[in-house]
Design a protein around this motif. Sequence first.
Motif, PDB file in Angstrom:
ATOM      1  N   LEU A 544       0.831  -1.205   0.000  1.00 28.59           N
ATOM      2  CA  LEU A 544       0.000   0.000   0.000  1.00 28.59           C
ATOM      3  C   LEU A 544       0.864   1.253   0.000  1.00 28.59           C
ATOM      4  O   LEU A 544       0.572   2.222  -0.711  1.00 28.59           O
ATOM      5  CB  LEU A 544      -0.934  -0.015   1.211  1.00 28.59           C
ATOM      6  CG  LEU A 544      -1.807   1.226   1.410  1.00 28.59           C
ATOM      7  CD1 LEU A 544      -2.744   1.424   0.220  1.00 28.59           C
ATOM      8  CD2 LEU A 544      -2.616   1.111   2.701  1.00 28.59           C
ATOM      9  N   PHE A 545       1.943   1.244   0.774  1.00 30.56           N
ATOM     10  CA  PHE A 545       2.839   2.402   0.789  1.00 30.56           C
ATOM     11  C   PHE A 545       3.514   2.588  -0.572  1.00 30.56           C
ATOM     12  O   PHE A 545       3.744   3.723  -1.013  1.00 30.56           O
ATOM     13  CB  PHE A 545       3.894   2.229   1.877  1.00 30.56           C
ATOM     14  CG  PHE A 545       3.389   2.524   3.263  1.00 30.56           C
ATOM     15  CD1 PHE A 545       3.456   3.797   3.787  1.00 30.56           C
ATOM     16  CD2 PHE A 545       2.835   1.517   4.035  1.00 30.56           C
ATOM     17  CE1 PHE A 545       2.984   4.081   5.061  1.00 30.56           C
ATOM     18  CE2 PHE A 545       2.359   1.773   5.310  1.00 30.56           C
ATOM     19  CZ  PHE A 545       2.433   3.061   5.820  1.00 30.56           C
ATOM     20  N   SER A 550       3.666   5.725  -5.611  1.00 30.97           N
ATOM     21  CA  SER A 550       3.474   5.858  -7.059  1.00 30.97           C
ATOM     22  C   SER A 550       2.570   7.041  -7.385  1.00 30.97           C
ATOM     23  O   SER A 550       2.787   7.727  -8.389  1.00 30.97           O
ATOM     24  CB  SER A 550       2.894   4.565  -7.631  1.00 30.97           C
ATOM     25  OG  SER A 550       1.555   4.372  -7.218  1.00 30.97           O
ATOM     26  N   VAL A 551       1.576   7.293  -6.540  1.00 34.01           N
ATOM     27  CA  VAL A 551       0.721   8.472  -6.744  1.00 34.01           C
ATOM     28  C   VAL A 551       1.550   9.746  -6.600  1.00 34.01           C
ATOM     29  O   VAL A 551       1.434  10.685  -7.405  1.00 34.01           O
ATOM     30  CB  VAL A 551      -0.453   8.465  -5.739  1.00 34.01           C
ATOM     31  CG1 VAL A 551      -1.292   9.726  -5.885  1.00 34.01           C
ATOM     32  CG2 VAL A 551      -1.322   7.226  -5.938  1.00 34.01           C
ATOM     33  N   PHE A 552       2.402   9.785  -5.561  1.00 32.89           N
ATOM     34  CA  PHE A 552       3.282  10.937  -5.367  1.00 32.89           C
ATOM     35  C   PHE A 552       4.242  11.097  -6.543  1.00 32.89           C
ATOM     36  O   PHE A 552       4.471  12.218  -7.018  1.00 32.89           O
ATOM     37  CB  PHE A 552       4.055  10.766  -4.054  1.00 32.89           C
ATOM     38  CG  PHE A 552       5.201  11.725  -3.900  1.00 32.89           C
ATOM     39  CD1 PHE A 552       4.987  13.037  -3.513  1.00 32.89           C
ATOM     40  CD2 PHE A 552       6.509  11.317  -4.135  1.00 32.89           C
ATOM     41  CE1 PHE A 552       6.038  13.930  -3.381  1.00 32.89           C
ATOM     42  CE2 PHE A 552       7.570  12.193  -3.999  1.00 32.89           C
ATOM     43  CZ  PHE A 552       7.336  13.506  -3.619  1.00 32.89           C
ATOM     44  N   THR A 576       1.585  -3.810  -8.956  1.00 28.71           N
ATOM     45  CA  THR A 576       2.884  -3.849  -8.286  1.00 28.71           C
ATOM     46  C   THR A 576       2.723  -3.868  -6.782  1.00 28.71           C
ATOM     47  O   THR A 576       3.369  -4.657  -6.074  1.00 28.71           O
ATOM     48  CB  THR A 576       3.738  -2.646  -8.714  1.00 28.71           C
ATOM     49  OG1 THR A 576       3.913  -2.658 -10.131  1.00 28.71           O
ATOM     50  CG2 THR A 576       5.098  -2.671  -8.027  1.00 28.71           C
ATOM     51  N   GLY A 577       1.860  -2.996  -6.258  1.00 25.57           N
ATOM     52  CA  GLY A 577       1.593  -3.009  -4.821  1.00 25.57           C
ATOM     53  C   GLY A 577       1.017  -4.331  -4.361  1.00 25.57           C
ATOM     54  O   GLY A 577       1.351  -4.832  -3.277  1.00 25.57           O
ATOM     55  N   TYR A 578       0.164  -4.928  -5.179  1.00 27.70           N
ATOM     56  CA  TYR A 578      -0.427  -6.230  -4.849  1.00 27.70           C
ATOM     57  C   TYR A 578       0.644  -7.325  -4.798  1.00 27.70           C
ATOM     58  O   TYR A 578       0.629  -8.174  -3.898  1.00 27.70           O
ATOM     59  CB  TYR A 578      -1.494  -6.555  -5.888  1.00 27.70           C
ATOM     60  CG  TYR A 578      -2.224  -7.866  -5.676  1.00 27.70           C
ATOM     61  CD1 TYR A 578      -2.819  -8.166  -4.463  1.00 27.70           C
ATOM     62  CD2 TYR A 578      -2.312  -8.795  -6.699  1.00 27.70           C
ATOM     63  CE1 TYR A 578      -3.495  -9.364  -4.272  1.00 27.70           C
ATOM     64  CE2 TYR A 578      -2.988  -9.990  -6.530  1.00 27.70           C
ATOM     65  CZ  TYR A 578      -3.566 -10.266  -5.311  1.00 27.70           C
ATOM     66  OH  TYR A 578      -4.235 -11.452  -5.128  1.00 27.70           O
ATOM     67  N   VAL A 579       1.574  -7.300  -5.746  1.00 25.53           N
ATOM     68  CA  VAL A 579       2.647  -8.295  -5.756  1.00 25.53           C
ATOM     69  C   VAL A 579       3.530  -8.146  -4.523  1.00 25.53           C
ATOM     70  O   VAL A 579       3.913  -9.146  -3.886  1.00 25.53           O
ATOM     71  CB  VAL A 579       3.479  -8.159  -7.045  1.00 25.53           C
ATOM     72  CG1 VAL A 579       4.770  -8.971  -6.953  1.00 25.53           C
ATOM     73  CG2 VAL A 579       2.668  -8.615  -8.251  1.00 25.53           C
TER      74      VAL A 579
END
Length: 606
Positions: A544-545, A550-552, A576-579
């Motif tokens: 999640l971080f 990635s949004v930033f 990517t966050g899920y992996v």
Amino acid sequence: MTVLGHPRSWSCRWWPLLLLLLLTGREPGVEGVTHYKAGDPVILYVNKVGPYHNPQETYHYYQLPVCCPEKIRHKSLSLGEVLDGDRMAESLYEIRFRENVEKRVLCHMQLSSAQVEQLRQAIEELYYFEFVVDDLPIRGFVGYMEESGFLPHSHKIGLWTHLDFHLEFHGDRIIFANVSVRDVKPHSLDGLRPDEFLGLTHTYSVRWSETSVERRSDRRRGDDGGFFPRTLEIHWLSIINSMVLVFLLVGFVAVILMRVLRNDLARYNLDEETTSAGSGDDFDQSDNGWKIIHTDVFRFPPYRGLLCAVLGVGAQFLALGTGIIVMALLGMFNVHRHGAINSAAILLYALTCCISGYVSSHFYRQIGGERWVWNIILTTSLFSVPFFLTWSVVNSVHWANGSTQALPATTILLLLTVWLLVGFPLTVIGGIFGKNNASPFDAPCRTKNIAREIPPQPWYKSTLVHMTVGGFLPFSAISVELYYIFATVWGREQYTLYGILFFVFAILLSVGACISIALTYFQLSGEDYRWWWRSVLSVGSTGLFIFLYSVFYYARRSNMSGTVQTVEFFGYSLLTGYVFFLMLGTISFFSSLKFIRYIYVNLKMD
């Protein structure tokens, strides 16, 4: 803004050829060096165009109003090149080995106002083109834009109608290729009336020069004109930051936590001996902390099939990530092209499906699972289904906008066939072996039939706080390095520091394991035995971080824009966050399980 139409068909139709290309994954600039004689024709392929700041938004070169042959003949491509958005076609440029050409006419064109506007929009969005000659990519901008002054304001758009090709050779081989417009004036596209046609004459020059460099790989990086940034420098800040954090965490677990455990074990075992010699009452009546929940700590969790599927797929991606980095360390990839890594990732994912099936089914049978067929189906779907849904959305957006990143039907069928004939069967085979080789769970403590009531927990021992702490610390260990990874994947940088990447990857796993053990100890000390899912979520929240970063990065560190690039960026950033959630959740769980077995094996109990 999309200024191009739908792509023309391209020739990559034969299944045997695609399977061969899947296995070879030949990359431009590495293999396939051709030997020429003086005067031999050198084919120049046009490839793609796209906005400079949107790396994943690319279109076929012939979708622009440029000089185009009557019949377009495409080049057969490898799977990695197709996944990288390459669509190479023969051009009208006539180049012969070691024969100079001075301002030869390529074609004459009459452009309508709509075509001129299409070129204007492309130039304003900083479109660049990519050609390929003898597997060497050469790049340049489509046109020239000048913005000057506030009062009076001027906005000038020009099209490059002459290209200078510079090629270097050694003996009978081409070593280097580049294109330049240094001494050329652009053709103005301003001031055209709506009903007026613009006449253009495209020309080109070719200059050959001999070089003492014998191999392409011997050329110094960056001496190709620097159109894209070539390599990243060694970033010591990231290394020092990660090392300090790892040493602190390992020291915390090895020194402080072990001292606390030693005191706990000495006190609990002493209390047990005193109680046994005295009244004989159950020690549960007088003790507290992690000892008192020994009859519940190995109570199997809810949704055990889903938990085992997460662990199986997480173990698969741990093997996949390690394999990719090791292959890169061994020099198996061309650092200036991503196609080889794409091909290797697809093959390794299919081959490592046996790991996910084995780990998931093995642990599922150990904790008493009976529906092992359903477990295998869940395991094989846990990543493939979210990936397929995300890819469908991204690919549809690319297709609707005419981008070359949209995969053709033949490639889609090829990838689906690889998964159906390799990935899914290996998952089933691994699951069968895992089920048959599974031994009993062998918990060091006997579990009671009635679960113990969990006392109210303070706020700092809640799941949300553990997820925040357990996700932020591993993320902070890789945050600096993460920028360079994003700059490579979503930018124009070239990543070559695979040794550092392997080191940071090991640091990430080590930090995740240490944090998981510490948080699990604090949770058990509060007499909360529901550690199974908590251990997965606490460190898995690093994913999640990474997504929040990635949004930033998209908003503050990149110049990406437009629907096509935005959809692809956030779609694959979610994956990517899920992996990372799956990988780090798996490391966290097995670290906690090992730690819990250790402390309860060393605890004296009746």
